[in-house]
Scaffold this motif. Structure first.
Motif, PDB file in Angstrom:
ATOM      1  N   THR A 127     -34.193  43.139  39.907  1.00  0.00           N
ATOM      2  CA  THR A 127     -33.441  42.709  38.443  1.00  0.00           C
ATOM      3  C   THR A 127     -32.548  43.787  38.622  1.00  0.00           C
ATOM      4  OG1 THR A 127     -35.647  42.446  37.563  1.00  0.00           O
ATOM      5  CG2 THR A 127     -33.839  42.911  36.621  1.00  0.00           C
ATOM      6  N   LEU A 128     -32.300  45.109  39.062  1.00  0.00           N
ATOM      7  CA  LEU A 128     -31.395  45.927  38.963  1.00  0.00           C
ATOM      8  C   LEU A 128     -30.292  45.030  40.068  1.00  0.00           C
ATOM      9  CD1 LEU A 128     -29.759  48.230  37.944  1.00  0.00           C
ATOM     10  CD2 LEU A 128     -31.550  49.325  40.163  1.00  0.00           C
ATOM     11  N   TYR A 129     -30.205  44.332  41.106  1.00  0.00           N
ATOM     12  CA  TYR A 129     -29.521  44.522  41.735  1.00  0.00           C
ATOM     13  C   TYR A 129     -28.960  43.161  41.381  1.00  0.00           C
ATOM     14  CZ  TYR A 129     -26.787  42.386  46.396  1.00  0.00           C
ATOM     15  OH  TYR A 129     -26.599  42.324  47.047  1.00  0.00           O
ATOM     16  N   ILE A 130     -29.733  42.567  40.777  1.00  0.00           N
ATOM     17  CA  ILE A 130     -28.373  41.413  40.042  1.00  0.00           C
ATOM     18  C   ILE A 130     -28.005  41.642  39.161  1.00  0.00           C
ATOM     19  CG2 ILE A 130     -28.726  39.107  39.672  1.00  0.00           C
ATOM     20  CD1 ILE A 130     -31.774  38.497  41.238  1.00  0.00           C
ATOM     21  N   GLY A 131     -28.126  42.300  38.517  1.00  0.00           N
ATOM     22  CA  GLY A 131     -27.454  42.933  37.122  1.00  0.00           C
ATOM     23  C   GLY A 131     -26.187  43.385  37.226  1.00  0.00           C
ATOM     24  N   TRP A 132     -27.015  44.251  38.142  1.00  0.00           N
ATOM     25  CA  TRP A 132     -25.289  45.345  38.255  1.00  0.00           C
ATOM     26  C   TRP A 132     -24.452  44.268  39.413  1.00  0.00           C
ATOM     27  CZ3 TRP A 132     -23.414  49.786  37.427  1.00  0.00           C
ATOM     28  CH2 TRP A 132     -22.244  50.167  38.555  1.00  0.00           C
ATOM     29  N   GLY A 133     -25.114  43.176  40.177  1.00  0.00           N
ATOM     30  CA  GLY A 133     -24.503  42.865  40.544  1.00  0.00           C
ATOM     31  C   GLY A 133     -23.278  41.692  40.169  1.00  0.00           C
ATOM     32  N   VAL A 134     -23.751  41.168  38.905  1.00  0.00           N
ATOM     33  CA  VAL A 134     -23.038  40.599  38.245  1.00  0.00           C
ATOM     34  C   VAL A 134     -22.080  41.266  37.290  1.00  0.00           C
ATOM     35  CG1 VAL A 134     -23.158  39.052  35.946  1.00  0.00           C
ATOM     36  CG2 VAL A 134     -25.449  38.772  37.507  1.00  0.00           C
ATOM     37  N   ILE A 135     -22.098  42.510  37.032  1.00  0.00           N
ATOM     38  CA  ILE A 135     -21.426  43.517  35.887  1.00  0.00           C
ATOM     39  C   ILE A 135     -20.879  43.688  36.883  1.00  0.00           C
ATOM     40  CG2 ILE A 135     -21.481  45.756  35.081  1.00  0.00           C
ATOM     41  CD1 ILE A 135     -24.266  45.083  34.064  1.00  0.00           C
ATOM     42  N   GLY A 136     -20.652  43.703  38.667  1.00  0.00           N
ATOM     43  CA  GLY A 136     -19.472  43.904  38.984  1.00  0.00           C
ATOM     44  C   GLY A 136     -18.699  42.755  39.632  1.00  0.00           C
ATOM     45  N   LEU A 137     -19.205  42.132  39.811  1.00  0.00           N
ATOM     46  CA  LEU A 137     -18.338  40.728  39.741  1.00  0.00           C
ATOM     47  C   LEU A 137     -17.483  40.065  38.182  1.00  0.00           C
ATOM     48  CD1 LEU A 137     -20.604  38.293  41.778  1.00  0.00           C
ATOM     49  CD2 LEU A 137     -18.625  39.522  42.902  1.00  0.00           C
ATOM     50  N   VAL A 138     -17.913  40.739  37.505  1.00  0.00           N
ATOM     51  CA  VAL A 138     -17.008  40.320  35.959  1.00  0.00           C
ATOM     52  C   VAL A 138     -16.278  41.512  36.361  1.00  0.00           C
ATOM     53  CG1 VAL A 138     -17.290  40.692  33.454  1.00  0.00           C
ATOM     54  CG2 VAL A 138     -19.209  39.484  34.800  1.00  0.00           C
ATOM     55  N   ILE A 139     -16.548  42.914  36.432  1.00  0.00           N
ATOM     56  CA  ILE A 139     -15.586  43.870  35.835  1.00  0.00           C
ATOM     57  C   ILE A 139     -13.998  43.079  37.170  1.00  0.00           C
ATOM     58  CG2 ILE A 139     -15.212  46.195  36.390  1.00  0.00           C
ATOM     59  CD1 ILE A 139     -17.494  46.946  35.453  1.00  0.00           C
ATOM     60  N   GLY A 140     -15.072  43.007  38.654  1.00  0.00           N
ATOM     61  CA  GLY A 140     -13.869  43.040  39.758  1.00  0.00           C
ATOM     62  C   GLY A 140     -13.398  41.351  39.647  1.00  0.00           C
ATOM     63  N   PHE A 141     -13.738  40.596  38.698  1.00  0.00           N
ATOM     64  CA  PHE A 141     -12.586  39.363  38.224  1.00  0.00           C
ATOM     65  C   PHE A 141     -11.656  40.007  37.065  1.00  0.00           C
ATOM     66  CE2 PHE A 141     -15.197  37.363  41.715  1.00  0.00           C
ATOM     67  CZ  PHE A 141     -14.515  36.495  41.881  1.00  0.00           C
ATOM     68  N   ALA A 142     -12.291  40.810  36.286  1.00  0.00           N
ATOM     69  CA  ALA A 142     -11.504  40.572  35.366  1.00  0.00           C
ATOM     70  C   ALA A 142     -10.065  42.277  35.275  1.00  0.00           C
ATOM     71  CB  ALA A 142     -12.414  41.045  34.636  1.00  0.00           C
ATOM     72  N   THR A 143     -10.908  43.295  36.581  1.00  0.00           N
ATOM     73  CA  THR A 143      -9.556  43.782  36.957  1.00  0.00           C
ATOM     74  C   THR A 143      -8.706  43.820  37.920  1.00  0.00           C
ATOM     75  OG1 THR A 143     -11.322  45.565  37.715  1.00  0.00           O
ATOM     76  CG2 THR A 143     -10.892  44.844  35.477  1.00  0.00           C
ATOM     77  N   SER A 144      -9.116  43.231  39.116  1.00  0.00           N
ATOM     78  CA  SER A 144      -8.448  43.455  39.833  1.00  0.00           C
ATOM     79  C   SER A 144      -7.107  42.153  40.684  1.00  0.00           C
ATOM     80  CB  SER A 144     -10.348  42.736  41.077  1.00  0.00           C
ATOM     81  OG  SER A 144      -9.151  43.160  42.206  1.00  0.00           O
ATOM     82  N   PRO A 145      -5.793  43.335  40.912  1.00  0.00           N
ATOM     83  CA  PRO A 145      -5.200  41.998  41.114  1.00  0.00           C
ATOM     84  C   PRO A 145      -4.924  41.157  42.365  1.00  0.00           C
ATOM     85  CG  PRO A 145      -4.547  43.906  42.083  1.00  0.00           C
ATOM     86  CD  PRO A 145      -5.805  44.421  41.382  1.00  0.00           C
ATOM     87  N   MET A 146      -6.244  41.612  42.498  1.00  0.00           N
ATOM     88  CA  MET A 146      -6.687  41.111  43.857  1.00  0.00           C
ATOM     89  C   MET A 146      -8.012  40.348  44.181  1.00  0.00           C
ATOM     90  SD  MET A 146      -5.079  43.477  47.205  1.00  0.00           S
ATOM     91  CE  MET A 146      -6.329  43.108  48.215  1.00  0.00           C
ATOM     92  N   LYS A 147      -7.825  39.012  43.203  1.00  0.00           N
ATOM     93  CA  LYS A 147      -9.055  38.021  42.736  1.00  0.00           C
ATOM     94  C   LYS A 147      -9.508  37.567  44.206  1.00  0.00           C
ATOM     95  CE  LYS A 147      -8.544  38.481  37.786  1.00  0.00           C
ATOM     96  NZ  LYS A 147      -7.485  39.405  38.064  1.00  0.00           N
ATOM     97  N   LEU A 148      -8.917  36.560  44.783  1.00  0.00           N
ATOM     98  CA  LEU A 148      -9.497  35.955  45.887  1.00  0.00           C
ATOM     99  C   LEU A 148     -10.032  36.777  46.577  1.00  0.00           C
ATOM    100  CD1 LEU A 148      -5.771  33.866  46.890  1.00  0.00           C
ATOM    101  CD2 LEU A 148      -8.346  33.091  46.063  1.00  0.00           C
TER     102      LEU A 148
END
Length: 135
Positions: free
Chosen positions: A77-98
């Motif tokens: 549960t923690l792995y899936i939750g943290w992974g989703v949060i990380g992806l959301v943060i990454g896609f929202a803030t990263s200048p290199m989305k690809l």
């Protein structure tokens, strides 16, 4: 009786542990590296926060991998939750989305194996597993 640990979970857990060790080494080397920090500064999050999230993420990954080996459902549960949060943060803030796409695909593959019936049966019984090797 506890269901046996699927081989896929053992492989995933050990790959996550090795990946975590390599990521820590990579992150430590990025400190003070002007090229790496210039890329990181292109994001919207301050540099210190990016490092904090990165180190926290590696700690979470290590804890989750150990929980997988011990059959703890909260690790999944923690792995899936943290992974989703990380992806959301990454896609929202990263200048290199690809650059995030390979990691997102790998995350999806791991989640697939974590949610398979054999893995669910293994995680269903919360008794601790006595060894970190294959059950």
């Amino acid at each position: 009786m506890k269901a046996p640990r699927p081989t896929s979970l053992t492989v995933i857990a050990w790959l996550l542990i090795v990946s975590c060790v390599l990521s820590v080494a990579s992150f430590v080397m990025a400190h003070g590296n002007p090229a790496a920090e210039n890329i990181m500064r292109q994001g919207v999050l301050p540099l210190w926060l990016q490092y904090a999230i990165g180190y926290l993420g590696m700690a979470v990954q290590l804890v989750c991998a150990l929980a997988f080996l011990k059959g703890k459902a909260w690790g999944r549960t923690l792995y899936i939750g943290w992974g989703v949060i990380g992806l959301v943060i990454g896609f929202a803030t990263s200048p290199m989305k690809l650059a995030l796409i390979p990691g997102a695909i790998l995350f999806a593959v791991v989640v697939f194996f974590l949610l398979r019936p054999a893995a669910s049966a293994f995680f269903a019984n919360g008794r601790p597993d006595v060894s970190l090797g294959r059950a």
